[in-house]
Design a protein around this motif. Structure first.
Motif, PDB file in Angstrom:
ATOM      1  N   ALA A  54     -65.025  62.727 104.545  1.00  0.00           N
ATOM      2  CA  ALA A  54     -63.267  62.501 103.499  1.00  0.00           C
ATOM      3  C   ALA A  54     -64.049  62.794 102.163  1.00  0.00           C
ATOM      4  CB  ALA A  54     -63.855  60.579 103.274  1.00  0.00           C
ATOM      5  N   GLY A  55     -63.061  62.701 101.336  1.00  0.00           N
ATOM      6  CA  GLY A  55     -62.901  63.265  99.813  1.00  0.00           C
ATOM      7  C   GLY A  55     -62.930  61.448  98.878  1.00  0.00           C
ATOM      8  N   TYR A  56     -63.752  61.642  98.144  1.00  0.00           N
ATOM      9  CA  TYR A  56     -63.751  60.560  96.674  1.00  0.00           C
ATOM     10  C   TYR A  56     -63.481  60.629  95.462  1.00  0.00           C
ATOM     11  CZ  TYR A  56     -65.954  58.328 100.972  1.00  0.00           C
ATOM     12  OH  TYR A  56     -66.812  57.728 102.439  1.00  0.00           O
ATOM     13  N   ASP A  57     -63.579  59.760  94.665  1.00  0.00           N
ATOM     14  CA  ASP A  57     -62.782  59.342  93.405  1.00  0.00           C
ATOM     15  C   ASP A  57     -64.021  60.460  92.476  1.00  0.00           C
ATOM     16  OD1 ASP A  57     -64.604  57.697  93.909  1.00  0.00           O
ATOM     17  OD2 ASP A  57     -63.511  56.841  92.038  1.00  0.00           O
ATOM     18  N   ASN A  58     -65.423  60.279  92.647  1.00  0.00           N
ATOM     19  CA  ASN A  58     -66.541  60.825  92.122  1.00  0.00           C
ATOM     20  C   ASN A  58     -67.032  62.321  92.821  1.00  0.00           C
ATOM     21  OD1 ASN A  58     -67.237  59.394  94.947  1.00  0.00           O
ATOM     22  ND2 ASN A  58     -69.238  59.578  93.994  1.00  0.00           N
ATOM     23  N   GLY A  59     -65.631  62.608  94.005  1.00  0.00           N
ATOM     24  CA  GLY A  59     -66.635  63.969  93.569  1.00  0.00           C
ATOM     25  C   GLY A  59     -67.558  64.358  95.423  1.00  0.00           C
ATOM     26  N   ASP A  60     -68.236  63.271  95.817  1.00  0.00           N
ATOM     27  CA  ASP A  60     -68.052  63.214  96.873  1.00  0.00           C
ATOM     28  C   ASP A  60     -67.813  63.934  97.827  1.00  0.00           C
ATOM     29  OD1 ASP A  60     -70.844  62.174  95.876  1.00  0.00           O
ATOM     30  OD2 ASP A  60     -71.132  59.724  96.553  1.00  0.00           O
TER      31      ASP A  60
END
Length: 202
Positions: free
Chosen positions: A30-36
């Motif tokens: 999974a990829g997130y809005d904060n770059g995680d």
């Protein structure tokens, strides 16, 4: 799957399956809005690995879903993408990776060529498509000073690029049957069917 109580909740922008080489093994990345970027093992229902690429993650894809994890490409907001070698996980450093600045605008999507998983296409916010090839290093792993195995990243080269629209190309897919046949959709309300030739020569 959600953060434990007390952790901040980030927006999840993209997910992909992988490591499905038998009936039991499965991972979700999974990829997130904060770059995680977080890799979840569905067999053990646990977090297997995480990293941060400093920009919102727009698209993730394993080079193939139905084999042992091999490569993972992550694209981001400010024109950069990262290729992770997923074969060797170091206990503290995780997976080796190489990054490339493809353009100044968002890279909306990445898709690997089904007939050759070392070739992939990225679609961008400036209305362009970029065709890339991943080259493996001479050795994909080495031992660190303490004897632990760590991965070695390869390199990425640009094969071709084309600008098709003044608007972002937000969606892209390859044909599983006809090598080089692909389709893309853009914010100019247009669906384009393309053919990429000479792929057998790269």
């Amino acid at each position: 799957m959600e953060p434990v109580h007390g952790e901040s909740k980030r927006d999840c922008w993209t997910v992909t399956f992988g490591n499905a080489y038998n009936q039991e093994e499965r991972v979700v990345c999974a990829g997130y809005d904060n770059g995680d970027i977080k890799l979840f093992d569905l067999k053990t229902m646990s977090l297997r690995w995480e990293t941060n690429i400093k920009n919102g993650v727009c698209s993730l894809e394993f080079d193939r879903k139905d084999v042992n994890m091999n490569k993972l490409v992550a694209t981001s907001l400010e024109g950069k993408f990262h290729v992770f070698d997923m074969r060797t996980q170091h206990p503290t450093k995780g997976f080796a990776s190489v990054s490339e600045k493809a353009q100044k605008s968002t890279i909306w999507q990445v898709r690997h060529l089904p007939q050759n998983r070392d070739i992939f296409m990225t679609s961008g916010g400036a209305g362009s498509l970029h065709l890339w090839k991943y080259e493996y290093p001479a050795q994909r792993s080495k031992k660190d000073s303490e004897g632990a195995e760590m991965g070695v990243a390869g390199s990425v080269s640009l094969l071709q690029n084309v600008t098709l629209s003044t608007q972002p190309i937000s969606s892209l897919d390859w044909s599983p049957d006809k090598k080089g046949l692909c389709v893309c959709g853009a914010f100019d309300q247009t669906v384009r069917v393309l053919i990429v030739t000479k792929l057998n020569k790269v």
